[in-house]
Design an enzyme around this catalytic site. Structure first.
Site, PDB file in Angstrom:
ATOM      1  N   SER A  37       0.859  -1.111  -0.091  1.00 62.85           N
ATOM      2  CA  SER A  37       0.086   0.064  -0.064  1.00 62.85           C
ATOM      3  C   SER A  37       0.851   1.267  -0.124  1.00 62.85           C
ATOM      4  CB  SER A  37      -0.839  -0.054   1.284  1.00 62.85           C
ATOM      5  OG  SER A  37      -0.217   0.268   2.532  1.00 62.85           O
ATOM      6  N   LYS A  73       0.831   4.542   6.736  1.00 62.32           N
ATOM      7  CA  LYS A  73       0.228   5.363   5.757  1.00 62.32           C
ATOM      8  C   LYS A  73       0.939   6.680   6.059  1.00 62.32           C
ATOM      9  CE  LYS A  73      -3.087   1.911   4.771  1.00 62.32           C
ATOM     10  NZ  LYS A  73      -2.694   1.221   3.561  1.00 62.32           N
TER      11      LYS A  73
END
Length: 184
Positions: A41, A78
């Site tokens: 990701s 993230k």
């Protein structure tokens, strides 16, 4: 006499080892901890199985890479896009925060590699689980750099700041990829 000297020397070694263990525990608990990137990701910024150091000191800033508790058993890594009170919107692969467009140079490589459409589809906060015009107080809006394949705030909502473990920008393994990641 020799026995006492050996006994004293042994006690000194035991004390030194116990102090080292205690210091290691305190440092890991309050200041730094290693993490392993799990998944794709954050590509092309971070790759699966890279190892990083998480700093547990200070508040996350916009565009910092953070680690947070996504579930009881799982941590995510993230990038901070929105801070409390921010209006976040994407239009034509461009990030707008409070109506001002922002460059995201960390996405340049990924945007170049996209052959069919946009890296980041257009959206507003209302169209995400946030369901508000602004990032709520005490929360962050986060996204993975691999926008097409990232489970992030567009899917799980804004992240409570108290779930943030810390920020990270230092890859220490594999050795050939040792680097500091620029958060801008």
């Amino acid at each position: 006499m020799v026995v006492n000297k050996i006994k004293n020397e042994s006690m000194e070694w035991i004390k030194a080892i116990l102090i080292a263990i205690a210091l290691t525990f305190v440092i890991r608990l309050f200041f730094f901890t290693p993490i392993v990137v799990d998944g794709a990701s954050m590509e092309p910024t971070l790759y699966n199985q890279e190892r990083m150091i998480v700093t547990k000191i200070g508040e996350p800033k916009r565009f910092d890479i953070i680690v947070f508790h996504a579930t009881e058993n799982e941590d995510y890594i993230k990038r901070v896009i929105g801070l409390p009170g921010d209006r976040i919107e994407y239009k034509n692969d461009t990030l707008f925060i409070n109506g001002i467009s922002y460059d995201e140079p960390y996405l340049d490589q990924a945007k170049h590699e996209v052959k069919d459409g946009l890296l980041t589809n257009s959206f507003t906060l209302r169209e995400t689980p946030v369901q508000s015009d602004i990032v709520p107080e005490g929360h962050l809006f986060v996204m993975g750099d691999n926008r097409r394949f990232s489970k992030d705030s567009r899917h799980i909502g804004a992240i409570p700041i108290e779930k943030v473990v810390g920020t990270t920008n230092f890859v220490f393994y594999p050795i050939k990829k040792i680097q500091l990641i620029d958060s801008n």
